[in-house]
Design an enzyme around this catalytic site. Structure first.
Site, PDB file in Angstrom:
ATOM      1  N   SER A 124       0.838  -1.198   0.000  1.00 37.97           N
ATOM      2  CA  SER A 124       0.000   0.000   0.000  1.00 37.97           C
ATOM      3  C   SER A 124       0.868   1.241   0.000  1.00 37.97           C
ATOM      4  CB  SER A 124      -0.857  -0.016   1.267  1.00 37.97           C
ATOM      5  OG  SER A 124      -1.431   1.253   1.491  1.00 37.97           O
ATOM      6  N   TYR A 148      -1.657  -1.107  11.069  1.00 38.01           N
ATOM      7  CA  TYR A 148      -1.918  -1.657   9.728  1.00 38.01           C
ATOM      8  C   TYR A 148      -0.765  -1.302   8.781  1.00 38.01           C
ATOM      9  CZ  TYR A 148      -3.388  -1.398   4.893  1.00 38.01           C
ATOM     10  OH  TYR A 148      -3.397  -1.479   3.523  1.00 38.01           O
ATOM     11  N   LYS A 152       2.373  -3.625   6.687  1.00 38.02           N
ATOM     12  CA  LYS A 152       2.772  -3.577   5.279  1.00 38.02           C
ATOM     13  C   LYS A 152       4.287  -3.292   5.170  1.00 38.02           C
ATOM     14  CE  LYS A 152      -1.151  -4.552   3.377  1.00 38.02           C
ATOM     15  NZ  LYS A 152      -1.341  -5.896   2.803  1.00 38.02           N
TER      16      LYS A 152
HETATM   17  C1  UD1 Z   1      -6.615   4.897   3.800  1.00 45.97           C
HETATM   18  C2  UD1 Z   1      -5.641   4.519   4.871  1.00 45.97           C
HETATM   19  C3  UD1 Z   1      -4.468   3.813   4.231  1.00 45.97           C
HETATM   20  C4  UD1 Z   1      -4.946   2.594   3.471  1.00 45.97           C
HETATM   21  C5  UD1 Z   1      -5.987   3.008   2.450  1.00 45.97           C
HETATM   22  C6  UD1 Z   1      -6.613   1.769   1.837  1.00 45.97           C
HETATM   23  C7  UD1 Z   1      -5.911   6.146   6.682  1.00 45.97           C
HETATM   24  C8  UD1 Z   1      -5.320   7.300   7.395  1.00 45.97           C
HETATM   25  N1  UD1 Z   1      -5.242   5.698   5.610  1.00 45.97           N
HETATM   26  O1  UD1 Z   1      -5.997   5.792   2.889  1.00 45.97           O
HETATM   27  O2  UD1 Z   1      -3.571   3.419   5.236  1.00 45.97           O
HETATM   28  O3  UD1 Z   1      -3.879   1.973   2.813  1.00 45.97           O
HETATM   29  O4  UD1 Z   1      -7.031   3.748   3.085  1.00 45.97           O
HETATM   30  O5  UD1 Z   1      -7.509   2.116   0.847  1.00 45.97           O
HETATM   31  O6  UD1 Z   1      -6.968   5.653   7.049  1.00 45.97           O
HETATM   32  N2  UD1 Z   1     -12.329  11.105   3.942  1.00 45.97           N
HETATM   33  C9  UD1 Z   1     -13.412  11.888   4.262  1.00 45.97           C
HETATM   34  N3  UD1 Z   1     -14.515  11.291   4.805  1.00 45.97           N
HETATM   35  C10 UD1 Z   1     -14.591   9.936   5.024  1.00 45.97           C
HETATM   36  C11 UD1 Z   1     -13.468   9.138   4.697  1.00 45.97           C
HETATM   37  C12 UD1 Z   1     -12.349   9.756   4.165  1.00 45.97           C
HETATM   38  O7  UD1 Z   1     -13.383  13.104   4.071  1.00 45.97           O
HETATM   39  O8  UD1 Z   1     -15.625   9.455   5.526  1.00 45.97           O
HETATM   40  C13 UD1 Z   1     -11.165  11.730   3.293  1.00 45.97           C
HETATM   41  C14 UD1 Z   1      -9.851  11.539   4.039  1.00 45.97           C
HETATM   42  O9  UD1 Z   1      -9.660  12.556   4.986  1.00 45.97           O
HETATM   43  C15 UD1 Z   1      -8.838  11.578   2.878  1.00 45.97           C
HETATM   44  C16 UD1 Z   1      -9.615  10.990   1.687  1.00 45.97           C
HETATM   45  O10 UD1 Z   1     -10.992  11.100   2.026  1.00 45.97           O
HETATM   46  O11 UD1 Z   1      -8.515  12.915   2.578  1.00 45.97           O
HETATM   47  C17 UD1 Z   1      -9.290   9.543   1.428  1.00 45.97           C
HETATM   48  O12 UD1 Z   1      -9.498   8.785   2.604  1.00 45.97           O
HETATM   49  P1  UD1 Z   1      -9.544   7.181   2.583  1.00 45.97           P
HETATM   50  O13 UD1 Z   1     -10.514   6.734   1.571  1.00 45.97           O
HETATM   51  O14 UD1 Z   1      -9.761   6.718   3.986  1.00 45.97           O
HETATM   52  O15 UD1 Z   1      -8.115   6.775   2.056  1.00 45.97           O
HETATM   53  P2  UD1 Z   1      -6.648   7.175   2.623  1.00 45.97           P
HETATM   54  O16 UD1 Z   1      -6.721   7.924   3.881  1.00 45.97           O
HETATM   55  O17 UD1 Z   1      -5.910   7.825   1.506  1.00 45.97           O
END
Ligand code: UD1
Length: 337
Positions: A124, A148, A152
């Site tokens: 990842s 997690y 990795k």
């Molecule tokens: C997340 C994980 C990462 C993992 C990946 C798998 C975290 C900090 N990181 O990545 O370790 O490998 O998923 O797919 O959890 N967001 C919102 N609202 C939500 C959910 C997310 O605004 O309900 C935003 C987050 O702040 C971020 C973006 O959407 O800016 C992407 O979030 P997410 O889909 O959780 O992915 P990552 O954080 O990039």
């Protein structure tokens, strides 16, 4: 080629199985269905019209894994199996280290015993930690901010040491950016248990009416609209990246290599929400809330190494990813249940 796909019933695993079967490879899925459904397997057979062997197995059991490897006699293994929820890994780190590391060690022992030396590992972009250069090249330092992520980083380290110990190993580490979407037929897709942690499945559940609104985690980042920017990659592009990596391993001069799988293009949370509204024709209400601890402003892949060495690049765009995710969600409002 005969491929053992560990975790092949899961989201990325199942899409990769479709591509392998369509490519003409034979597939054996090994899964314990802890975070996936056995129903996936029938759908894979339906989509491809090809047989799929399935073994229900706990890969942390080394004796069982060795027996499976002897019976399946694969030419190569793709290892997707593992736990992947960041928040859960913080509250229950022991099970993350135990499941993710023991399954990897068990597969390696079984492969070594059976003389199978070709492995693709599901890693990842989380291994780039908090402050990598953006876009991020593969030779950036690795670290993690949660258990997690450490599983990795540690998994990659174990594989690096194993590859150095025996020149016959051929190991590919694939670092995924943000996978989304589904197979365009709508029969397989992402089916998170409980409240989705990731933004795309969350938006999808708001669109279908299972959740009231999207919480946007912060709009004060140093990005054009203030919300987090990510490199969303269609799961079918990711699946094709695995097929490309697997075939690269057969001619690779080194025993281990690593490739980013992303698009190199950034999309903000609000842009993603707008694209999903357009794709689904449904409103996605949202509220801006506090930043989520551990989130970075931007995450983007440098994709030139995969293009050059795997002859692979992501083909599908953001709207297509949202349309495919919506087709899966609307045809299966409760996932596989
Ligand atoms: C997340 C994980 C990462 C993992 C990946 C798998 C975290 C900090 N990181 O990545 O370790 O490998 O998923 O797919 O959890 N967001 C919102 N609202 C939500 C959910 C997310 O605004 O309900 C935003 C987050 O702040 C971020 C973006 O959407 O800016 C992407 O979030 P997410 O889909 O959780 O992915 P990552 O954080 O990039």
């Amino acid at each position: 080629m005969r491929v053992l796909v560990a975790g092949g019933a899961g989201y990325i695993g199942s899409h990769t199985v479709v591509r392998l079967l369509q490519h003409g490879d034979d597939v054996v899925i090994a899964d314990n269905f802890s975070n996936s459904s056995p129903l996936v397997v029938d759908r894979l057979r339906r989509i491809t019209g090809r047989p799929v062997k399935v073994e229900e197995i706990d890969l942390t059991d080394t004796a069982d894994t060795k027996a499976l490897m002897r019976n399946a006699k694969p030419d190569a293994v793709i290892h997707f199996a593992g736990l992947k929820a960041v928040g859960e890994s913080v509250t229950n780190p022991g099970s993350y280290y135990s499941v993710n590391l023991r399954s990897t060690l068990s597969l390696l022992a079984a492969m070594q015993e059976a003389g199978v030396y070709c492995l693709v590992f599901s890693s990842s972009a989380t291994v780039y930690g908090m402050n990598p250069p953006v876009p991020t090249p593969e030779d950036s330092p690795t670290s993690a901010t949660n258990p997690y992520g450490w599983t990795k980083v540690m998994g990659e380290q174990i594989l690096t040491d194993i590859a150095a110990s025996h020149p016959q190993w051929r190991i590919g580490l694939l670092r995924y950016f943000n996978p989304g979407g589904a197979h365009p037929c709508g029969a397989i897709g992402e089916d998170p248990l409980g409240v989705p942690n990731n933004v795309l499945p969350y938006i999808s559940q708001v669109a279908i009416g299972r959740r009231d609104y999207l919480s946007v985690f912060g709009d004060d980042y140093d990005t054009p609209d203030g919300t987090g920017v990510r490199d969303f990659i269609h799961v079918d592009d990711l699946a094709e990246g695995h097929v490309a990596a697997l075939h690269r391993l057969t001619t690779m001069p080194r025993s281990l290599d690593v490739w980013n799988l992303g698009t190199g293009r950034g999309t903000s949370v609000l842009e993603l929400r707008a694209a999903f509204e357009a794709a689904s024709g449904r409103p996605i209400p949202y509220r801006v809330t506090a930043r989520r601890p551990g989130d970075v402003a931007r995450s983007l892949a440098l994709v030139t190494k995969a293009e050059r060495e795997l002859g692979w690049r992501a083909q599908r765009g953001l709207l297509e990813m949202c349309q495919d995710a919506w087709r899966w969600q609307s045809q299966n409002p409760d996932g596989y249940r």
